[in-house]
Enzyme design. Structure first.
Site, mmCIF file in Angstrom:
data_model
loop_
_atom_site.group_PDB
_atom_site.id
_atom_site.type_symbol
_atom_site.label_atom_id
_atom_site.label_comp_id
_atom_site.label_asym_id
_atom_site.label_seq_id
_atom_site.Cartn_x
_atom_site.Cartn_y
_atom_site.Cartn_z
ATOM 1 N N ASP A 214 1.030 -1.182 0.034
ATOM 2 C CA ASP A 214 -0.107 -0.031 0.007
ATOM 3 C C ASP A 214 0.832 1.373 -0.043
ATOM 4 O O ASP A 214 1.908 1.162 -0.526
ATOM 5 C CB ASP A 214 -0.806 0.025 1.437
ATOM 6 C CG ASP A 214 0.019 -0.081 2.631
ATOM 7 O OD1 ASP A 214 1.141 -0.011 2.550
ATOM 8 O OD2 ASP A 214 -0.779 -0.114 3.589
ATOM 9 N N ASP A 282 3.211 -7.451 8.215
ATOM 10 C CA ASP A 282 2.533 -6.441 7.678
ATOM 11 C C ASP A 282 1.806 -5.741 8.668
ATOM 12 O O ASP A 282 1.855 -4.385 8.469
ATOM 13 C CB ASP A 282 1.649 -6.949 6.551
ATOM 14 C CG ASP A 282 0.810 -5.978 5.966
ATOM 15 O OD1 ASP A 282 1.168 -5.371 4.774
ATOM 16 O OD2 ASP A 282 -0.381 -5.534 6.400
#
Length: 305
Positions: A214, A282
């Site tokens: 992202d 993550d």
């Protein structure tokens, strides 16, 4: 997810604007005694009832989980908590037939947001797509997607990408197709986190999931010295200039992040003597990033993240 790992490695080995720094990875790993455990709902912003409605909520959430930065006041927290409040107020808010009818202003009202959302037309289009395909192929229930995957995160990601075009997070880089699947993978990761690896969150291959590439994770990795940017790319990001979706710079930022964290995971696993999940890394990296107000991330208008 082999496609994600292999194509990300391919990009990293040919990258012109982003470098995965092996020495930087080793330095960071040397400072890590163990991966800090971050609770999936560490801020209490998500809806959870331990049943199919939670799955429906998460699928709608992950269909809309992209591109907050053009509105400086908007964040993921607003989306997650807004959808939670809407569902608490009306348990039928995310029924498949209703998802197909929402307008932009109605979505804003659902979220309690006072002005047009970034990429609002795309968000509405994706809601319609989700509602239509859920009704057509899964009796209106996202939980039926999960029940069809045989406790396999890989199967779930493949099912979602096959049935819902808005989750097909692909790019072409130097003539090769690159697979990243951020929102399809985060649906599996959210289920695993929300249900604590049980019930709808039980996946026998959760280790197959990569990080969700992202805006935040590349910026955190760059701050840690794991990623190095070319002077031109660094200037673009520091100047808050937009980077086009599908450009070499944009694909490299995301693919190199995936590859770098895979290398980190391998080293940490060796050091700790136990397997480490990319999804754990993550969540830790993302949580670190969102709590750092000075973090500068790249800016790309994209429905994929």
């Amino acid at each position: 997810m082999d496609y994600v790992r292999e194509s990300s490695a391919w990009v990293a080995n040919r990258s012109s604007h982003v470098v995965v720094d092996s020495a930087g990875i080793e330095k960071v790993v040397d400072t890590i005694e163990s991966i800090p455990k971050v609770e999936w709902d560490f801020e209490g912003i998500h809806y959870f009832d331990n049943g199919p409605l939670t799955v429906q909520y998460l699928f709608v959430l992950d269909a809309l989980n992209f591109c907050f930065w053009p509105d400086k006041d908007l964040s993921y927290d607003h989306l997650a908590s807004g959808l939670k409040a809407a569902l608490q107020n009306d348990k039928s808010a995310f029924d498949a037939d209703r998802l197909q009818k929402y307008t932009g202003p109605q979505l804003r009202e659902l979220l309690g947001w006072p002005r047009p959302l970034p990429l609002e037309d795309e968000r509405v289009r994706l809601l319609h797509e989700v509602g239509f395909e859920l009704e057509r192929s899964f009796e209106g229930k996202a939980s039926n997607i999960v029940e069809s995957c045989g406790k396999s995160a890989q199967n779930l990601v493949a099912l979602v990408a096959r049935h819902f075009p808005g989750f097909r997070d692909h790019s072409v880089y130097k003539g090769r197709q690159v697979f990243l699947y951020k929102r399809a993978q985060i649906f599996a990761a959210d289920l695993w986190g929300a249900f604590q690896g049980q019930g709808y969150g039980e996946f026998q291959d959760i280790s197959s999931i990569t990080i969700m590439a992202d805006y935040i994770v590349p910026a955190v990795l760059q701050q840690l010295g794991v990623l190095k940017y070319s002077p031109k790319l660094a200037k673009t990001i520091e100047g808050s200039e937009e980077i086009g979706p599908g450009t070499e710079e944009e694909v490299e930022l995301r693919a190199c992040s995936v590859h770098a964290v895979e290398k980190m995971r391998e080293l940490i696993s060796v050091k700790s003597g136990r397997p480490v999940l990319s999804v754990e890394l993550d969540l830790w990296l993302w949580a670190s990033g969102v709590q750092c107000s000075s973090l500068q991330h790249h800016k790309t208008l994209s429905i994929y993240y």
